[in-house]
Structure formats: structure tokens, C-alpha cells
Scaffold this motif. Structure first.
Motif, mmCIF file in Angstrom:
data_model
loop_
_atom_site.group_PDB
_atom_site.id
_atom_site.type_symbol
_atom_site.label_atom_id
_atom_site.label_comp_id
_atom_site.label_asym_id
_atom_site.label_seq_id
_atom_site.Cartn_x
_atom_site.Cartn_y
_atom_site.Cartn_z
ATOM 1 N N LEU A 187 0.834 -1.193 0.000
ATOM 2 C CA LEU A 187 0.000 0.000 0.000
ATOM 3 C C LEU A 187 0.872 1.247 0.000
ATOM 4 C CD1 LEU A 187 -2.696 1.586 0.386
ATOM 5 C CD2 LEU A 187 -2.359 1.260 2.868
ATOM 6 N N VAL A 188 0.616 2.149 -0.937
ATOM 7 C CA VAL A 188 1.248 3.474 -0.960
ATOM 8 C C VAL A 188 0.118 4.475 -0.755
ATOM 9 C CG1 VAL A 188 2.574 5.136 -2.302
ATOM 10 C CG2 VAL A 188 3.070 2.686 -2.498
ATOM 11 N N TYR A 189 -0.014 4.958 0.460
ATOM 12 C CA TYR A 189 -1.167 5.783 0.817
ATOM 13 C C TYR A 189 -0.803 7.255 0.752
ATOM 14 C CZ TYR A 189 -5.434 7.279 3.154
ATOM 15 O OH TYR A 189 -6.641 7.868 3.447
ATOM 16 N N LEU A 190 -1.276 7.934 -0.280
ATOM 17 C CA LEU A 190 -1.005 9.350 -0.492
ATOM 18 C C LEU A 190 -2.321 10.126 -0.523
ATOM 19 C CD1 LEU A 190 1.754 9.071 -3.269
ATOM 20 C CD2 LEU A 190 2.060 9.241 -0.781
ATOM 21 N N ASP A 191 -3.186 9.839 0.457
ATOM 22 C CA ASP A 191 -4.504 10.455 0.494
ATOM 23 C C ASP A 191 -4.860 10.938 1.893
ATOM 24 O OD1 ASP A 191 -6.899 11.352 -0.584
ATOM 25 O OD2 ASP A 191 -7.914 9.434 -0.329
ATOM 26 N N SER A 192 -3.876 11.394 2.637
ATOM 27 C CA SER A 192 -4.135 11.827 4.014
ATOM 28 C C SER A 192 -4.880 13.146 4.086
ATOM 29 C CB SER A 192 -2.815 11.916 4.792
ATOM 30 O OG SER A 192 -2.255 10.637 4.940
ATOM 31 N N GLY A 193 -4.857 13.954 3.001
ATOM 32 C CA GLY A 193 -5.661 15.157 2.982
ATOM 33 C C GLY A 193 -7.141 14.849 2.994
ATOM 34 N N ASN A 194 -7.489 13.652 2.560
ATOM 35 C CA ASN A 194 -8.862 13.166 2.606
ATOM 36 C C ASN A 194 -9.151 12.613 3.996
ATOM 37 O OD1 ASN A 194 -11.370 12.077 2.057
ATOM 38 N ND2 ASN A 194 -10.635 10.541 0.627
ATOM 39 N N SER A 195 -8.359 11.652 4.420
ATOM 40 C CA SER A 195 -8.482 11.087 5.760
ATOM 41 C C SER A 195 -7.178 10.369 6.076
ATOM 42 C CB SER A 195 -9.661 10.109 5.823
ATOM 43 O OG SER A 195 -10.087 9.907 7.146
ATOM 44 N N SER A 196 -6.649 10.598 7.260
ATOM 45 C CA SER A 196 -5.369 9.993 7.622
ATOM 46 C C SER A 196 -5.573 8.580 8.150
ATOM 47 C CB SER A 196 -4.662 10.833 8.684
ATOM 48 O OG SER A 196 -5.385 10.774 9.905
ATOM 49 N N GLN A 197 -4.505 7.809 8.160
ATOM 50 C CA GLN A 197 -4.521 6.499 8.800
ATOM 51 C C GLN A 197 -4.366 6.654 10.318
ATOM 52 O OE1 GLN A 197 -5.403 3.747 7.350
ATOM 53 N NE2 GLN A 197 -5.575 4.742 5.341
ATOM 54 N N THR A 240 -10.970 18.911 12.201
ATOM 55 C CA THR A 240 -11.620 17.605 12.311
ATOM 56 C C THR A 240 -10.626 16.531 12.709
ATOM 57 O OG1 THR A 240 -13.158 16.127 11.166
ATOM 58 C CG2 THR A 240 -11.315 16.969 9.874
ATOM 59 N N GLY A 241 -11.120 15.501 13.394
ATOM 60 C CA GLY A 241 -10.242 14.474 13.933
ATOM 61 C C GLY A 241 -9.698 13.506 12.911
ATOM 62 N N HIS A 242 -10.486 13.184 11.882
ATOM 63 C CA HIS A 242 -10.097 12.090 10.998
ATOM 64 C C HIS A 242 -8.936 12.426 10.079
ATOM 65 C CE1 HIS A 242 -11.934 13.437 7.116
ATOM 66 N NE2 HIS A 242 -12.702 14.134 7.924
ATOM 67 N N LYS A 243 -8.544 13.695 10.009
ATOM 68 C CA LYS A 243 -7.386 14.080 9.206
ATOM 69 C C LYS A 243 -6.104 14.188 10.043
ATOM 70 C CE LYS A 243 -10.304 16.816 6.062
ATOM 71 N NZ LYS A 243 -10.337 15.912 4.905
ATOM 72 N N MET A 244 -6.210 13.976 11.341
ATOM 73 C CA MET A 244 -5.059 14.153 12.231
ATOM 74 C C MET A 244 -4.795 12.906 13.071
ATOM 75 S SD MET A 244 -6.718 17.001 14.834
ATOM 76 C CE MET A 244 -5.467 16.809 16.118
ATOM 77 N N ALA A 245 -4.901 11.751 12.419
ATOM 78 C CA ALA A 245 -4.605 10.455 13.034
ATOM 79 C C ALA A 245 -5.649 10.024 14.054
ATOM 80 C CB ALA A 245 -3.213 10.437 13.670
ATOM 81 N N GLY A 246 -6.757 10.748 14.125
ATOM 82 C CA GLY A 246 -7.849 10.387 15.004
ATOM 83 C C GLY A 246 -8.992 9.760 14.237
ATOM 84 N N PRO A 247 -10.068 9.418 14.929
ATOM 85 C CA PRO A 247 -11.208 8.764 14.275
ATOM 86 C C PRO A 247 -12.086 9.765 13.543
ATOM 87 C CG PRO A 247 -11.653 9.042 16.600
ATOM 88 C CD PRO A 247 -10.238 9.517 16.392
ATOM 89 N N SER A 248 -12.968 9.241 12.706
ATOM 90 C CA SER A 248 -14.020 10.071 12.121
ATOM 91 C C SER A 248 -15.131 10.239 13.147
ATOM 92 C CB SER A 248 -14.559 9.425 10.841
ATOM 93 O OG SER A 248 -15.051 8.124 11.116
ATOM 94 N N GLY A 249 -16.065 11.151 12.850
ATOM 95 C CA GLY A 249 -17.183 11.375 13.758
ATOM 96 C C GLY A 249 -16.887 12.328 14.888
ATOM 97 N N ILE A 250 -15.718 12.990 14.849
ATOM 98 C CA ILE A 250 -15.366 13.949 15.889
ATOM 99 C C ILE A 250 -14.650 15.135 15.243
ATOM 100 C CG2 ILE A 250 -13.199 12.733 16.411
ATOM 101 C CD1 ILE A 250 -15.364 14.617 18.991
ATOM 102 N N GLY A 251 -15.154 16.318 15.540
ATOM 103 C CA GLY A 251 -14.542 17.549 15.073
ATOM 104 C C GLY A 251 -14.470 18.538 16.213
ATOM 105 N N VAL A 252 -13.915 19.703 15.932
ATOM 106 C CA VAL A 252 -13.704 20.700 16.979
ATOM 107 C C VAL A 252 -14.062 22.079 16.447
ATOM 108 C CG1 VAL A 252 -11.984 21.859 18.437
ATOM 109 C CG2 VAL A 252 -11.871 19.379 18.107
ATOM 110 N N LEU A 253 -14.773 22.834 17.263
ATOM 111 C CA LEU A 253 -14.890 24.273 17.083
ATOM 112 C C LEU A 253 -14.209 24.938 18.256
ATOM 113 C CD1 LEU A 253 -16.011 26.884 15.786
ATOM 114 C CD2 LEU A 253 -18.025 26.594 17.265
ATOM 115 N N TRP A 254 -13.225 25.772 17.952
ATOM 116 C CA TRP A 254 -12.699 26.667 18.973
ATOM 117 C C TRP A 254 -13.253 28.055 18.705
ATOM 118 C CZ3 TRP A 254 -10.084 31.246 18.264
ATOM 119 C CH2 TRP A 254 -9.713 31.908 19.437
#
Length: 418
Positions: free
Chosen positions: A28-38, A232-246
Motif C-alpha cells: 500500500l502506498v497511501y497518499l490520500d491523508s488530505g482526505n483522511s489519515s490512517q 476535524t479528527g479524521h485528518k489528524m490520526a484520530g477517528p471520524s465522527g469527531i470535530g472541533v470548534l474553537w
């Protein structure tokens, strides 16, 4: 600073997905972290353990599991606040993604329940965005102008993929400016401090979509000069379904609730309700408990690696990619072709070849995962007169060898269509 040296091979061992083979024995060559990270084992195991041993609802169960779950959930809020330099943990609101965070703020403008003049909106008032925005930072504002009769305006984009920043577009009638910190297509890092300064000069507020910056660069919300920041969490090595508003505390306190239900209330009668303090005023119902805890674990992981080290690694990868991709005939970069004020996202086209064909051949024959399409930024693609692009986006676990695999695959694609 990083507490360990940056060792990409060691980091890759933390991500179980890289131990698998694709059909046909391809790596696997995963070059799609801008979409969602592993996701690293540290996040996966933290979530698994909480589900297995500690799970209960938060903020309401008067027993051991309830206390453990609440402590872990609120502990994640502390971690996120520290990660982005929030002055107070109470300024961190958990949402289900960045889109919900952006919609939450947009909902407050022109809402009859909010009489604060900073949020009043009607005909003659203006909202400013940009042509490079993700749909999540376009559609909520379109809906807002439909509700209120306000006017939507936007900065253009230059031919080399930079924000065409014209200060005069922000006027005394502007109520809010909402732009990306970093473009999800172009990789461009926008001059947010300059834009924020102009917005505040005329009494407007500024919101940043930081979904593509918080995972990749050290970010301090106070230093950015923003009033609101979404990510959002899913682009920063975290799960989907969680985001942040500061948001700045005084603004959050002035805003009405976005959703009504359990846990966001102080007291309820049949004809009226009063609301819980910030941040719980904006977290109606059972929240994404385990997802928030997983995001906290992702923050721990990224902090341990070191955001400065991650940023430096990605700059090395991006410089390597820009040079290597120039060797591919007829390849056209869509966005900056230098390292100046840009992140690790590279979008391009190949003359006469549709990006969907490019992505399919890269995946089927080389195991290279890229994203193809308009990347939820159709107006930006219309601006460049193209229907779609191929996008390679890098993260802490990528290597120059993977970029070489991408380049080999692109050469093959061109041979197929020659």
C-alpha cells in the motif's frame, strides 16, 4: 519540541494498515491523508480499551463507569485545548466534524435569538469567503444569505494558486470573513493574520477552516488572530465522527445553542428553557464519547512525535515531490510549484488524461492511493477551467520511496494513453 528523533520507519510501524498487502501482493502506498489519515495503534487501542472496560454515558451516570468515561471525555477536551493553544478548555466544543463546526457558527448569524450586534445580519450586510474553499466553508454561508438577505462576496485565486487578497473587499458592512488556513487542493497556506487584522479593523469577525493545517503544522489559535477555528479528527490520526470548534469565550457565550436536547440545558419548563454554560451549551445529546477520547489519543501521539518535526518531514517530502513530478511530461501543477507558504498537498493534471483514469491505474497496478475529482472544491476547479485534479497528500508516515512509486505510476499512465 519533539521528545524523540523523527524516524519515519519507526512511525510506520505504529500504523497497522502499512503491514497489509493489497490484492496481488502489492504494498500500500497511501497518499490520500488530505482526505483522511490512517490511525496509529495508540489511537486504536485507546478506543478499544475504553469501549471494553470503561464505557458509559458522560456527565450524567452516577457510578464508576460514568465517572471514568466523563473524566476521559473531558480529559480529551483538555488535550485538544493544549494542542491548539486555546486560552481556556471551555472554548473547545466537540462537534461531529469540521462541517458541523462551520455550520454552528453560521447558524448564529441573523438568528432572531441572538441580539448581539456582532451577529445581527440582514440585507446590506456582507459575508466574505474565498474561491478556494471546501464546500463546507461555502454552502453554510450560501444558506445564511438565503435566510437573511445578506450578500456573499469572495476573494479570487491567482493563476499560481494564491489567495488574491484585496483588503478593500472587507468593508464596514462585513460581518464575518471565513477562509481556509490551508487549501485542501492547492496546499496554499493563506495570510490569515493579515486578513484577520483587516477584518477586526472594520469590526468583523473571522473564522478559519483549519482542517488541513492543524494536523500538519504547529497551530496556536490565539497567535492566528482568529475568532473561530474549525478542524476535524479524521485528518489528524484520530477517528471520524469527531470535530472541533474553537471560539473566543465571549463570542461563544453570546451565541444561541445550535441543537437542543439533553445535557445542553440548565433547566427546562414546558414553555421555556435555560442553557448550560459553554461548552456544553453546544453539545446536545450523547456526544461522540469514544471518538473524542480517540482524538485525545491522537493529540498525545502527534505531540510525542512533535509537530515541528512533522512539519519539517512534510516539507522535505513536498520539495522532493515537486522536483520529481516535474519529470512527468505534460503534468501541470494546480497550485504553488514552490515550497513558499504551502503544505504537503500537491494537485495536478495530465494533459489529455482524466484524473479518474489516473487514479484507477495508480491503484489497480501500483497500489498508489491518491484522490481524484474536485475534492469538494468545485468552484476552485471551475476557476482553473478543469473538471477535476489528481491529488497526492502527504503525512508523517510517508516516504520519498512512495513518491517515487507515484512518479513511476504516472509515467506508466502516460504510456497507456500514448
Amino acid at each position: 519540541m519533539s521528545s524523540i528523533s523523527f524516524d519515519v520507519e519507526k512511525i510506520r510501524k505504529d500504523f497497522p494498515v502499512f503491514s497489509r498487502e493489497l490484492p496481488g501482493g502489492r504494498p500500500l502506498v497511501y497518499l490520500d491523508s488530505g482526505n483522511s489519515s490512517q490511525k496509529p495503534n495508540q489511537v486504536i487501542e485507546t478506543m478499544r480499551e475504553h469501549l471494553a472496560l470503561h464505557y458509559s454515558n458522560v456527565g450524567r451516570a452516577m457510578h464508576v463507569l460514568g465517572a471514568e468515561s466523563t473524566d476521559a471525555y473531558e480529559g480529551a477536551r483538555d488535550k485538544v485545548a493544549g494542542f491548539v493553544g486555546a486560552p481556556s478548555r471551555d472554548e473547545v466544543i466537540f462537534t461531529k466534524n469540521a462541517s458541523e463546526a462551520l455550520n454552528l457558527v453560521a447558524y448564529s448569524f441573523g438568528n432572531p435569538a441572538n441580539t448581539d450586534p456582532r451577529f445581527t445580519l440582514g440585507p446590506g450586510d456582507e459575508i466574505v469567503i474565498s474561491e478556494m474553499e471546501h464546500h463546507s466553508n461555502i454552502v453554510p454561508w450560501q444558506l445564511l444569505v438565503q435566510r437573511t438577505g445578506a450578500t456573499l462576496k469572495w476573494f479570487g485565486v491567482t493563476d499560481d494558486g494564491r489567495l488574491d487578497y484585496t483588503p478593500d473587499l472587507i468593508t464596514e458592512r462585513t460581518k464575518i470573513v471565513s477562509i481556509a488556513h490551508q487549501s485542501n487542493v492547492l496546499g496554499t497556506v493563506n495570510p490569515v493574520a493579515e486578513v484577520a487584522g483587516r477584518a477586526h479593523e472594520v469590526g468583523a469577525l473571522i473564522m478559519l477552516d483549519a482542517s488541513q493545517s492543524v494536523p500538519h503544522h504547529p497551530v496556536n489559535v490565539t497567535e492566528l488572530g482568529a475568532d473561530f477555528v474549525a478542524f476535524t479528527g479524521h485528518k489528524m490520526a484520530g477517528p471520524s465522527g469527531i470535530g472541533v470548534l474553537w471560539g473566543r469565550a465571549e463570542l461563544l457565550e453570546a451565541m444561541p445553542p445550535f441543537l437542543g436536547g439533553g445535557e445542553m440545558i440548565e433547566a427546562v419548563w414546558m414553555d421555556r428553557s435555560t442553557y448550560a454554560p459553554v461548552p456544553h451549551k453546544f453539545e446536545a445529546g450523547t456526544p461522540p464519547i469514544v471518538e473524542a477520547i480517540g482524538l485525545g489519543a491522537a493529540v498525545d501521539y502527534l505531540t510525542e512525535v512533535g509537530m515541528e518535526a512533522i512539519e519539517a518531514h512534510e516539507r522535505t517530502l513536498t520539495a522532493y515531490a515537486l522536483d520529481a513530478l516535474r519529470e512527468v511530461p505534460t503534468l501541470r501543477f494546480i497550485g504553488p510549484d514552490s515550497l513558499e507558504r504551502r503544505g504537503g498537498t500537491v494537485s495536478f493534471t495530465l494533459e489529455g488524461i482524466h484524473p479518474h483514469d489516473v487514479g484507477q491505474i495508480l491503484d489497480d497496478q501500483f497500489g498508489v492511493a491518491v484522490r481524484v475529482g474536485h475534492h469538494c472544491a468545485r468552484p476552485l476547479h471551475l476557476r482553473f477551467g478543469i473538471p477535476a485534479t489528481t491529488r497526492a497528500s502527504f503525512y508523517l508516515y510517508n516516504t520519498t520511496g512512495e513518491i517515487d512509486a507515484l512518479v513511476r505510476g504516472l509515467h506508466h499512465v502516460q504510456k497507456v494513453f500514448a
